[in-house]
Design a protein around this motif. Sequence first.
Motif, PDB file in Angstrom:
ATOM      1  N   GLY A  74      20.159  -2.779  39.772  1.00 28.48           N
ATOM      2  CA  GLY A  74      19.299  -1.612  39.926  1.00 28.48           C
ATOM      3  C   GLY A  74      19.634  -1.470  39.386  1.00 28.48           C
ATOM      4  O   GLY A  74      19.167  -0.003  39.296  1.00 28.48           O
ATOM      5  N   LYS A  75      18.587  -1.807  37.937  1.00 24.02           N
ATOM      6  CA  LYS A  75      17.675  -1.757  36.957  1.00 24.02           C
ATOM      7  C   LYS A  75      16.802  -0.385  36.834  1.00 24.02           C
ATOM      8  O   LYS A  75      16.095   0.362  36.213  1.00 24.02           O
ATOM      9  N   THR A  76      15.912  -1.488  38.096  1.00 27.99           N
ATOM     10  CA  THR A  76      14.916  -0.730  38.188  1.00 27.99           C
ATOM     11  C   THR A  76      14.707   0.241  38.444  1.00 27.99           C
ATOM     12  O   THR A  76      14.193   1.374  38.181  1.00 27.99           O
ATOM     13  N   ALA A  77      15.434   1.276  39.665  1.00 22.44           N
ATOM     14  CA  ALA A  77      15.745   2.189  40.240  1.00 22.44           C
ATOM     15  C   ALA A  77      15.955   2.688  39.266  1.00 22.44           C
ATOM     16  O   ALA A  77      15.181   4.442  38.940  1.00 22.44           O
ATOM     17  N   GLN A  97       5.376  -7.754  40.176  1.00 17.54           N
ATOM     18  CA  GLN A  97       6.404  -6.768  40.869  1.00 17.54           C
ATOM     19  C   GLN A  97       7.079  -4.991  40.780  1.00 17.54           C
ATOM     20  O   GLN A  97       7.469  -4.886  41.680  1.00 17.54           O
ATOM     21  N   HIS A  98       7.937  -4.882  39.359  1.00 17.62           N
ATOM     22  CA  HIS A  98       7.539  -3.265  38.958  1.00 17.62           C
ATOM     23  C   HIS A  98       6.536  -2.368  39.749  1.00 17.62           C
ATOM     24  O   HIS A  98       6.916  -1.608  40.333  1.00 17.62           O
ATOM     25  N   PHE A  99       5.453  -3.639  39.596  1.00 17.71           N
ATOM     26  CA  PHE A  99       4.527  -2.205  39.635  1.00 17.71           C
ATOM     27  C   PHE A  99       4.215  -1.507  40.894  1.00 17.71           C
ATOM     28  O   PHE A  99       4.025  -0.686  41.644  1.00 17.71           O
ATOM     29  N   THR A 157      11.117  -0.915  28.224  1.00 12.27           N
ATOM     30  CA  THR A 157      11.720  -2.268  28.115  1.00 12.27           C
ATOM     31  C   THR A 157      12.554  -3.063  29.023  1.00 12.27           C
ATOM     32  O   THR A 157      13.466  -2.283  28.983  1.00 12.27           O
ATOM     33  N   ASP A 158      12.218  -3.943  29.707  1.00 12.10           N
ATOM     34  CA  ASP A 158      13.022  -4.871  30.664  1.00 12.10           C
ATOM     35  C   ASP A 158      13.227  -6.023  30.107  1.00 12.10           C
ATOM     36  O   ASP A 158      12.681  -6.378  29.896  1.00 12.10           O
ATOM     37  N   GLU A 159      14.484  -6.440  30.705  1.00 14.72           N
ATOM     38  CA  GLU A 159      15.340  -8.214  29.973  1.00 14.72           C
ATOM     39  C   GLU A 159      14.781  -8.001  28.829  1.00 14.72           C
ATOM     40  O   GLU A 159      14.315  -8.908  28.263  1.00 14.72           O
ATOM     41  N   GLN A 160      15.739  -6.340  28.079  1.00 16.05           N
ATOM     42  CA  GLN A 160      15.318  -6.704  26.782  1.00 16.05           C
ATOM     43  C   GLN A 160      15.232  -7.641  25.487  1.00 16.05           C
ATOM     44  O   GLN A 160      14.773  -7.532  24.662  1.00 16.05           O
ATOM     45  N   VAL A 185      13.560 -14.696  35.074  1.00 18.56           N
ATOM     46  CA  VAL A 185      13.851 -13.416  35.127  1.00 18.56           C
ATOM     47  C   VAL A 185      13.476 -12.310  36.619  1.00 18.56           C
ATOM     48  O   VAL A 185      12.498 -12.768  36.602  1.00 18.56           O
ATOM     49  N   GLY A 186      14.153 -11.876  37.046  1.00 19.01           N
ATOM     50  CA  GLY A 186      13.753 -10.099  37.646  1.00 19.01           C
ATOM     51  C   GLY A 186      13.885 -10.600  39.272  1.00 19.01           C
ATOM     52  O   GLY A 186      13.587  -9.708  40.210  1.00 19.01           O
ATOM     53  N   VAL A 187      13.122 -11.711  39.453  1.00 21.23           N
ATOM     54  CA  VAL A 187      11.812 -11.917  40.916  1.00 21.23           C
ATOM     55  C   VAL A 187      12.801 -11.699  41.972  1.00 21.23           C
ATOM     56  O   VAL A 187      14.709 -11.785  42.020  1.00 21.23           O
TER      57      VAL A 187
END
Length: 681
Positions: free
Chosen positions: A288-291, A319-321, A383-386, A538-540
């Motif tokens: 839950g890094k996005t939150a 997706q983040h958007f 930055t995501d997935e640094q 990544v991420g999806v």
Amino acid sequence: MASLYKTPLTTLRGVGEKRAELFRKLGVDSVGELLNYYPRAYEDWTSVEKIKNLQEGGTYCIKAVLGTSVSDAMIGGGRIISKTTVYDDTGTLKLVWFNNRYISQMLAYGAEYFFFGKITVDKYGAQMLAPTFSPASKGAGIHPVYHTTAGLVSKHISNAVEQALQLLPEEVNDPIPEPIREKYGLCGLKQALGDVHFPMTREALDTARKRLVTEELLVLNLGMKSLRGHSRGVTGVKINKDFSADFERLLPFELTGAQRRAIADCVGDMTRRGAPMNRLVQGDVGSGKTAVAASVCYTAAKNGFQAAFMAPTEILARQHFNTLSALLEPTGLRVELLTGSLRESEKKRVREGLLSGEIDLVIGTHALITDKTEFHRLGLAVTDEQHRFGVAQRAALLGKGENPHLMVMSATPIPRTLGLIIFGDLDISVIDELPPSRKPVRTVLRGAADRKKIYAFIKSEIAQGRQAFIVCPLIEEGETEGLASAEEYAAELMLRDFSDIPVAVVHGKTKPDEKERLMADFAANKYGLLVATTVIEVGVDVPNASVMMIENAERFGLSQLHQLRGRVGRGEFQSYCILVSDNRGPVTMERLRVMCSTNDGFKIADEDLKMRGPGDFFGERQHGLPQLSIADFADSKSLELSQKIADDIIFIYKDLRCDELRLLNAEVERLFARGGQNILN
Ligand code: ADP
Ligand code: MG
């Protein structure tokens, strides 16, 4: 030495234009670069075995005399077989080569040589197969083995290196100042170069390697230091009020304790006066890094600053958007997307909004760091997935504000020593807790023969409303044998096994907007099955997906497999990861067994580092570090030593550009320019 980087290889005997071209394929374009082209392995010719002691399957060095001259014979397919018999004082042995018409000219009857090779036994008795050799008068020592290319064998390379070493001046100017070399017990450059290619003993090789490894890491350290800049100074961004409690009320779920702690760390950094936040938030896939990022962006925006959130791919950015705009726009914040694939007019509109300050939060890809993008009041960069971004890209984003706060997120645990090099002084928060109600993904290993059963299982999951991924590895040209490309594979599936289910296919050549559409439609459950190459790595986030089937699982690194597995088990449903492999090699089995036995990303990263080294661990050159030619990112002892020396050098000489460090500085430039990618600029 410096001038040797300008000396063309054709000045060496035996290297014409054609061969120089082959060297170029290996990345070697000058005599200087040739000296830095280190052996990939060594053959130890220092312990000579007697012929009577040789055993089948072993690799040996013998010292023996040619008892017959070499005879060449033609065998099927126009191939040549060359044979001779040699003897020492304990016995005789047959030597055999295939397809080397020069052997008979290189070996003389009655002369003594060292031969190095593997012993095989067939119905005619024992023989040494295609041994390398050298006259007994000069053959002892440890022989280099180089990475080769078609038409250029190891011996050609060592011959060229031998001459190149002769071209070194009597006194080589050493990039590492003498006082430093003395203090840390490092030998001189000339000795190191000679001994790394042609060591007489193990000790000589170790001494040479230590010097060269330390130098390369030292150069890396100094380069990264100057890239980062020494200190980030004082921030102009004043965050006064913490809005994270307000933010949490916007969410459809409760934050975990670990998420709250990470948010508190970040807000604490931002509200403290002085140095800006410089924080890495590490958390396994699905933690839950996005939150967390969204909360921190919210606080920055509510304090009147702009926030920029950079993701490594279009799919992720979009997706983040979607997530963040749905969450934050109702609160009156303006959220926009900026990626390369937007229409020019769209990009222009977003850029104007950023410059005027009307946009509070922008989510995007590399489009965020181009010159054209300017901010009114950038206060926070995320930055995501640094590990997918280079240091220079991070710096470019930071350059868009007045020392803004920085938050980087990564699912890849980075070893401490390496972290120090990449990030310098970075604070770290770890999200060590998964959201509740998550069921651990069940992982199993199956063979290709089980495919029908697996398909049946996938169909039953889809029939219950779930969705599934099937991942095939990227196929490189010329190695398609036995491996299906994603398209072929999907075409077959659709015709035969999944004819009644809508299947989406995403692969390397799928156009970005098409990919976007397919992923969005998959997320909206318009497709039951997604067949893909690693582009979904990544991420999806598709919480409804419950099966991840990975074909040729042995072709992926452990961390990659873990990332892929992280695509399922994101909702409330029991999820499954099915690794398919027919490779029963012990190393492969061990790796895949690790995957089946744990869901802990940190454990897996550890195992991966142990088994494969950080190259695979980070993915090809994705960490933004230059390519090393002798040192190894996993060698934490040498990393630590080089770190210490770098600090020492800065302390003693103050400025990298001073005269004593002129040569060392040139090495920094060279290392970071390698492979045509100059990340210093
Ligand atoms: P990652 O750390 O891999 O980036 P994400 O931020 O994509 O993970 O979150 C994964 C999924 O978990 C998302 O669907 C998200 O909405 C959900 N999620 C995040 N935090 C929580 C929570 N505290 N409780 C329940 N679900 C959560
Ligand atoms: Mg994520």
